[in-house]
Design a protein around this motif. Structure first.
Motif, mmCIF file in Angstrom:
data_model
loop_
_atom_site.group_PDB
_atom_site.id
_atom_site.type_symbol
_atom_site.label_atom_id
_atom_site.label_comp_id
_atom_site.label_asym_id
_atom_site.label_seq_id
_atom_site.Cartn_x
_atom_site.Cartn_y
_atom_site.Cartn_z
ATOM 1 N N LYS B 136 40.776 42.687 37.826
ATOM 2 C CA LYS B 136 41.961 41.861 38.121
ATOM 3 C C LYS B 136 41.542 40.754 39.078
ATOM 4 O O LYS B 136 41.646 40.890 40.298
ATOM 5 C CB LYS B 136 43.042 42.742 38.749
ATOM 6 C CG LYS B 136 43.491 43.876 37.820
ATOM 7 C CD LYS B 136 44.323 44.905 38.563
ATOM 8 C CE LYS B 136 44.703 46.057 37.648
ATOM 9 N NZ LYS B 136 45.302 47.185 38.421
ATOM 10 N N GLU B 166 46.081 36.690 37.059
ATOM 11 C CA GLU B 166 46.999 37.146 36.014
ATOM 12 C C GLU B 166 47.849 38.334 36.454
ATOM 13 O O GLU B 166 48.923 38.571 35.913
ATOM 14 C CB GLU B 166 46.202 37.546 34.755
ATOM 15 C CG GLU B 166 45.429 36.399 34.113
ATOM 16 C CD GLU B 166 46.336 35.249 33.660
ATOM 17 O OE1 GLU B 166 47.473 35.520 33.190
ATOM 18 O OE2 GLU B 166 45.919 34.074 33.798
ATOM 19 N N ASP B 167 47.338 39.127 37.432
ATOM 20 C CA ASP B 167 47.971 40.397 37.760
ATOM 21 C C ASP B 167 48.796 40.282 39.047
ATOM 22 O O ASP B 167 48.256 40.040 40.132
ATOM 23 C CB ASP B 167 46.882 41.471 37.917
ATOM 24 C CG ASP B 167 47.460 42.866 38.002
ATOM 25 O OD1 ASP B 167 47.413 43.598 37.004
ATOM 26 O OD2 ASP B 167 47.970 43.221 39.105
#
Lengths: 229, 229
Positions: B136, B166-167
């Protein structure tokens, strides 16, 4: 400072904001456009010009070449993609020996977010300087929204603006104009090559704009203890 | 926050500053290196480690793979040119499912000022994410000098740091770590693609550094009236 005759090439939000503000602080500003009659007849332009005049910032209107020819300082407030063509229309002889304050950004609007059509090993400012070797190009103000260019004090504290260019006197003139507009922290980055930095800032500016949901911001370069005067 | 086991890959000034600071604020930090015995035997490293321990920031030392394997959060504090190789040495299985805090900058040291070996249509952060799809990746802290990464409050006011990834949970963890280190203004730019912005800031950072004659500065994103909460 003495009153300067300033041509502002570009009728968009940047040109209007800068021309209006320069007139307001006492300079003789003329906007340059392709077809002055056509621009004057546009409702939004006429409304803006009337409003600017009512606030003490009356701005002339003329062709690119006439505006530049009659000016002591020329401001390139056109979009990056058309800047070289507009400066060619203005006439290299009308730019020679003059301060050419360049605000344009080399944004390629065909992608989103826009990428830069020149970067890192060259810059739009350098391309303009090469195209007009007798002009004294100073890159500045391209790092912020037009509303903040014209009125940085709306942010409530001094923020930073950069200048890049080969000619020390031209940078001094631009720095004085910036000060008159309310810019309290001007960093001289050096020669025109250093314009690569402020131009490459745009991809981050755009993403901050998207993240915050607005363009009403600028950066302040905060110095630590070892850099305080 | 709970104590985290954090691997910091890279023994240079960035790795040392970040590992020392994370240990100081209560985390279990281990520096990852190619050859731990060799690093431990280097006089400058040993002196730094002893000093950090004396200030309550004892930091472990291990290989890239061992450090990453034993960690919950991995920090890439290596130079941009070697980052992909070092993360490969750490082992993609040791990064899977973990927060990978990436500080590296894609600087090409063969020119001066350095240019970027990836930019605008891709970024080093995205390259790292593609190489380790189960990690991540969160890009952050690459926009400032290591001394300010570790102690932003030395500037006397809150300045800005960015996160891209993205996380959402990974960004929340990183934001908490940044807060513990003293970062008071964290802007979430969005997905990992937005790391192109902070990476392309480097050419301007470098030129400000040269103009001011030092790297003891950071930017504060000053919001105008229309963006104030």
């Amino acid at each position: 400072m003495e009153t300067l005759k300033i041509a502002v090439l570009g009728t968009g939000p940047v040109g209007r904001a800068v021309a209006g503000r320069l007139a307001e602080v006492g300079h003789e500003a003329t906007i340059g456009t392709r077809d002055a009659a056509d621009t004057a007849g546009r409702e939004d332009y006429a409304a803006w010009a009337a409003d600017a005049a009512s606030r003490g910032g009356a701005v002339g209107l003329s062709t690119f070449a006439e505006a530049a020819g009659g000016a002591e300082v020329v401001v390139n407030a056109s979009g990056g993609g058309v800047a070289l063509g507009i400066l060619e229309s203005a006439g290299t002889e009308n730019l020679a020996g003059k301060v050419l304050l360049d605000i344009s950004n080399p944004l390629d609007g065909s992608t989103f977010p826009p990428q830069l059509f020149v970067k890192d090993d060259d810059s739009l400012a350098e391309m303009i300087q090469r195209a007009h070797p007798d002009a004294k190009v100073v890159k500045t103000l391209n790092t912020m929204n037009n509303q903040i260019m014209a009125d940085p004090q709306r942010l409530g504290e001094d923020t930073t603006v950069f200048v890049s260019g080969e000619d020390a006197d031209a940078k001094a003139t631009v720095t004085e104009l910036l000060g008159a507009m309310g810019h309290g922290d001007v960093i001289d980055l050096g020669g025109i090559e250093t314009a690569r930095g402020p131009e490459m800032w745009l991809p981050l500016w755009i993403r901050i704009n998207l993240a915050l949901g607005g363009n009403d911001f600028n950066i302040k370069v905060v110095r630590g203890p070892s850099l305080r005067g």
